[in-house]
Scaffold this motif. Structure first.
Motif, PDB file in Angstrom:
ATOM      1  N   VAL A 104      51.098  36.432  33.124  1.00  0.00           N
ATOM      2  CA  VAL A 104      50.204  37.064  34.097  1.00  0.00           C
ATOM      3  C   VAL A 104      50.256  36.223  35.367  1.00  0.00           C
ATOM      4  CG1 VAL A 104      48.629  38.029  32.359  1.00  0.00           C
ATOM      5  CG2 VAL A 104      48.181  35.759  33.294  1.00  0.00           C
ATOM      6  N   THR A 105      49.924  36.844  36.495  1.00  0.00           N
ATOM      7  CA  THR A 105      49.910  36.117  37.761  1.00  0.00           C
ATOM      8  C   THR A 105      48.466  35.959  38.210  1.00  0.00           C
ATOM      9  OG1 THR A 105      52.068  36.971  38.374  1.00  0.00           O
ATOM     10  CG2 THR A 105      50.684  36.154  40.164  1.00  0.00           C
ATOM     11  N   VAL A 106      48.030  34.707  38.289  1.00  0.00           N
ATOM     12  CA  VAL A 106      46.665  34.422  38.728  1.00  0.00           C
ATOM     13  C   VAL A 106      46.713  34.039  40.203  1.00  0.00           C
ATOM     14  CG1 VAL A 106      44.621  32.991  38.346  1.00  0.00           C
ATOM     15  CG2 VAL A 106      46.077  33.625  36.400  1.00  0.00           C
ATOM     16  N   ILE A 107      45.919  34.712  41.006  1.00  0.00           N
ATOM     17  CA  ILE A 107      45.840  34.388  42.436  1.00  0.00           C
ATOM     18  C   ILE A 107      44.429  33.869  42.698  1.00  0.00           C
ATOM     19  CG2 ILE A 107      46.027  35.285  44.790  1.00  0.00           C
ATOM     20  CD1 ILE A 107      47.807  37.553  43.604  1.00  0.00           C
ATOM     21  N   VAL A 108      44.359  32.622  43.168  1.00  0.00           N
ATOM     22  CA  VAL A 108      43.062  31.978  43.380  1.00  0.00           C
ATOM     23  C   VAL A 108      42.809  31.834  44.875  1.00  0.00           C
ATOM     24  CG1 VAL A 108      41.655  29.936  42.891  1.00  0.00           C
ATOM     25  CG2 VAL A 108      43.451  30.613  41.277  1.00  0.00           C
ATOM     26  N   ALA A 109      41.745  32.455  45.369  1.00  0.00           N
ATOM     27  CA  ALA A 109      41.353  32.262  46.766  1.00  0.00           C
ATOM     28  C   ALA A 109      40.437  31.041  46.820  1.00  0.00           C
ATOM     29  CB  ALA A 109      40.630  33.498  47.281  1.00  0.00           C
ATOM     30  N   ASN A 110      40.974  29.941  47.364  1.00  0.00           N
ATOM     31  CA  ASN A 110      40.203  28.693  47.433  1.00  0.00           C
ATOM     32  C   ASN A 110      39.538  28.585  48.800  1.00  0.00           C
ATOM     33  OD1 ASN A 110      39.242  26.109  47.624  1.00  0.00           O
ATOM     34  ND2 ASN A 110      41.150  25.089  47.041  1.00  0.00           N
ATOM     35  N   ASN A 111      38.204  28.753  48.816  1.00  0.00           N
ATOM     36  CA  ASN A 111      37.453  28.597  50.063  1.00  0.00           C
ATOM     37  C   ASN A 111      36.462  27.439  49.969  1.00  0.00           C
ATOM     38  OD1 ASN A 111      35.593  29.733  48.350  1.00  0.00           O
ATOM     39  ND2 ASN A 111      35.675  31.759  49.305  1.00  0.00           N
ATOM     40  N   ALA A 112      36.649  26.597  48.942  1.00  0.00           N
ATOM     41  CA  ALA A 112      35.882  25.350  48.780  1.00  0.00           C
ATOM     42  C   ALA A 112      34.386  25.550  48.537  1.00  0.00           C
ATOM     43  CB  ALA A 112      36.111  24.402  49.966  1.00  0.00           C
ATOM     44  N   VAL A 113      33.973  26.796  48.367  1.00  0.00           N
ATOM     45  CA  VAL A 113      32.552  27.068  48.070  1.00  0.00           C
ATOM     46  C   VAL A 113      32.427  28.271  47.142  1.00  0.00           C
ATOM     47  CG1 VAL A 113      31.479  26.194  50.205  1.00  0.00           C
ATOM     48  CG2 VAL A 113      32.400  28.536  50.135  1.00  0.00           C
ATOM     49  N   TYR A 114      31.214  28.472  46.667  1.00  0.00           N
ATOM     50  CA  TYR A 114      30.849  29.741  46.036  1.00  0.00           C
ATOM     51  C   TYR A 114      30.391  30.646  47.171  1.00  0.00           C
ATOM     52  CZ  TYR A 114      30.733  27.889  41.216  1.00  0.00           C
ATOM     53  OH  TYR A 114      31.048  27.378  39.991  1.00  0.00           O
ATOM     54  N   ALA A 115      31.297  31.501  47.616  1.00  0.00           N
ATOM     55  CA  ALA A 115      30.995  32.279  48.821  1.00  0.00           C
ATOM     56  C   ALA A 115      30.027  33.429  48.535  1.00  0.00           C
ATOM     57  CB  ALA A 115      32.289  32.810  49.422  1.00  0.00           C
ATOM     58  N   MET A 116      30.304  34.166  47.487  1.00  0.00           N
ATOM     59  CA  MET A 116      29.505  35.360  47.198  1.00  0.00           C
ATOM     60  C   MET A 116      28.021  35.047  47.063  1.00  0.00           C
ATOM     61  SD  MET A 116      28.941  38.512  46.576  1.00  0.00           S
ATOM     62  CE  MET A 116      30.461  39.428  46.586  1.00  0.00           C
ATOM     63  N   THR A 117      27.707  33.879  46.481  1.00  0.00           N
ATOM     64  CA  THR A 117      26.304  33.544  46.257  1.00  0.00           C
ATOM     65  C   THR A 117      25.718  32.719  47.403  1.00  0.00           C
ATOM     66  OG1 THR A 117      27.208  31.855  44.787  1.00  0.00           O
ATOM     67  CG2 THR A 117      26.196  33.767  43.743  1.00  0.00           C
TER      68      THR A 117
END
Ligand SMILES: Cc1ncc(C[n+]2csc(CCOP(=O)(O)OP(=O)(O)O)c2C)c(N)n1
Ligand code: SF4
Ligand SMILES: [Mg+2]
Lengths: 221, 344
Positions: A104-117
């Motif tokens: 499987v291909t995992v794509i991780v968006a790293n924005n250094a925070v919990y953005a949604m919350t």
């Protein structure tokens, strides 16, 4: 793209998703692709691309796509997740998918925070970075997903890109897809703008990402 | 018609055979007593038949979500778990609740709370029905014999793929470890699985809603479908209830003991019958209410402190103001004699 974007203006995640879609178009693989979405800002992608997508739970997209892939190994299984979904709540399943070399291909968006919350400390929050839950600055080093996964899988394709290095990001994603086609686990982490939680805009956003590269060097691993 | 054959099997073996006969193809699971032999038994079948697949996952959370993924892709996938595993399974079952996935799980109840005891209990009734953060629209079967375990496991797959509600076969370690001559009998064809997404679809499927009203509309539709399904799937056994004055209510393996107790009590000239819900959810409400009209006492018998009693109380109509007594033995087996004693 299919519908209006639900991401904030300037969000890096739209750039990642659009790049993925361009590759699928070039490879005439739109129909073969299935994009599972973690809960985080990744959930906003549910109707962003004209391909099969579905939302899962926070931290559970990798396990879900492992199951999907085992039922339909001939399709392309993508797990799209934030850094929190990948390296905190979902780490157990990420590690084991990698260890078993699930294709499987995992794509991780790293924005250094919990953005949604709303910008709390993430496993990728950098030393001395201030967040709502690390008000006096985070006192440890962030998780390095590349090292972590390499330690359990020698065959995995692993790369870290950034939304301000679009050409390389596209190449990493292409290679990850090829790795999946060859039967291997692949993970591409992408340093991604979060203007809303970083409280920066324009040029500062580029500077922010470039600073992130000290803790998170880009390249193949 | 399927062929009927008598074999000497354990409950575990019967469950595995039922999954094979239901044409399930993928099991994802994590070992936990008393359900482990379902996983190992299935793996044995995988060695014999290359069309069958398994994965021993890193935990029950992953077992549940790999099942969800395989279901999305159109495979008849399932899992089996118990006790603390049933707790971890709720995350994935919640996704199945929200997205109407034909999620099948066999729950081998063990004593709780915590790691409790490892063989027997009837304390996972609430968890099976209401373990998610929603309304508990799940189909839950409670078999009382090994033969019923076979039939209901077969039926679980058919009903799950027909009505698309998460479906539980709620059993326990005693029944699973029981070895006896059984006739594996199931009338009906297998329901074909269908993928939710494939190369022939372009779907965007969500489980998060932007507006409260959207979610409420979705839940109201689900409830409508669930109530419609209830008309066909609801099952119960009324045993020797004709003009009985007192009624035992019991489910699962305790229901089997209660059946024997009724035989003995009636032989003694006592007017006691048995009502045994086979589906705990949807609960056979109408039948219960009809039945209790002529009854002056209900005796609940269960290996829990009242999880069945609460289902009964919720189901009784107000005008049926009836005396309810009970024998509540959490995580402890109940013998026929103990039930007979209750009517001294
Ligand atoms: C089980 C569970 N715990 C907590 C949450 C709340 N939650 C939603 S998104 C999120 C963090 C997301 O962070 P990340 O994975 O980095 O994605 P981002 O939003 O930054 O893209 C949290 C804690 C949840 N939805 N489910
Ligand atoms: S909060 Fe950040 S990551 Fe989420 S959509 Fe907005 S900019 Fe993108
Ligand atoms: Mg994040």
């Amino acid at each position: 793209m299919s519908k209006d974007s639900k991401f904030c203006p300037g969000c890096g995640q739209t750039m990642i998703l659009q790049t993925l879609y361009r590759i699928l178009q070039e490879q005439k693989s739109e129909e073969k692709a299935v994009l599972g979405l973690d809960i985080g800002c990744s959930l906003l992608a549910w109707d962003f691309l004209p391909i099969n997508t579905f939302q899962t739970h926070h931290g559970r997209v990798t396990a879900t796509m492992v199951g999907f892939n085992r039922a339909r190994p001939d399709l392309l299984s993508f797990a799209y997740t934030g850094d929190g979904g990948a390296y905190a709540i979902g780490l157990q399943s990420l590690l084991w998918a990698a260890k078993r070399n699930d294709p499987v291909t995992v794509i991780v968006a790293n924005n250094a925070v919990y953005a949604m919350t709303g910008g709390q400390t993430a496993p990728t929050t950098m030393k001395d970075q201030k967040t709502d839950t690390s008000p006096s600055g985070y006192d440890a080093d962030p998780v390095d997903g590349m090292k972590l996964i390499r330690s359990v899988n020698e065959k995995a394709y692993l790369a870290r890109g950034a939304v301000n290095e679009m050409k390389d990001m596209k190449m990493y994603l292409e290679k990850a897809i090829q790795a999946q086609r060859d039967g291997n686990f692949a993970m591409v982490e992408i340093l991604s703008f979060c203007p809303t939680n970083w409280r920066v805009k324009g040029k500062e956003m580029i500077e922010y990402v470039d600073n992130m590269k000290t803790a998170f060097p880009t390249g193949e691993f | 018609m399927e062929k009927v054959n008598k074999q000497f099997l354990t409950g575990h073996e019967v469950v595995v055979q039922a999954c094979v006969d239901a044409e399930a193809t993928h099991m994802f699971g994590y070992p936990i007593t008393p359900g482990t032999e379902i996983l190992s038994g299935w793996i044995k079948k995988c060695q014999e038949d290359k069309k069958l697949h398994f994965l021993q996952t890193e935990d029950e959370i992953a077992a549940g979500f790999t099942v969800c993924g395989a279901l999305m892709a159109g495979s008849k996938a399932f899992t089996a778990t118990a006790g603390p595993g049933t707790v971890l399974m709720q995350d994935a079952m919640g996704m199945a609740d929200g997205m109407r996935l034909p999620f099948v799980t066999i729950i081998a109840q063990r004593g709780g709370p915590s790691s409790g005891t490892v063989i027997y209990s009837q304390q996972e009734v609430n968890l099976a029905i209401h373990g998610g953060n929603g309304e508990g629209l799940r189909l839950v079967f409670s078999p009382s014999t090994v033969e019923e375990l076979y039939r209901l496991t077969r039926k679980a797959f058919n009903d799950a793929w027909t009505y698309r509600f998460p479906t539980v076969v709620l059993t326990d370690g005693y029944l699973l470890k029981t070895k006896q001559d059984v006739t594996l009998d199931f009338a009906g064809e297998n329901v074909e699985p269908k993928p939710l997404v494939s190369e022939h679809t372009q779907k965007n499927i969500r489980n998060i809603y932007t507006f409260e009203q959207e979610l409420m509309d979705e839940l109201e539709n689900q409830k409508k479908d669930f109530d419609e399904m209830a008309k066909t799937v609801t099952e119960f056994e009324s045993y020797k209830v004709e003009s009985c004055e007192e009624l035992i209510i019991a489910h699962g393996i305790v229901g089997a003991a209660a059946r024997d107790a009724v035989d003995e009590l009636q032989a003694q000239g006592k007017s006691v019958g048995l009502f045994r819900p086979i589906t705990l959810s949807p609960f056979p409400k109408d039948e219960l209410n009809k039945l209790v009209k002529g009854v002056n006492k209900i005796m609940i018998v269960e290996s829990s402190m009242g999880q069945l009693r609460d289902l009964v109380k919720q189901s009784l109509e107000v005008e049926n103001k009836i005396k309810i007594e009970g024998l509540y033995k959490p995580a402890v087996g109940i013998e026929v004699e103990e039930i007979v004693e209750l009517f001294k």
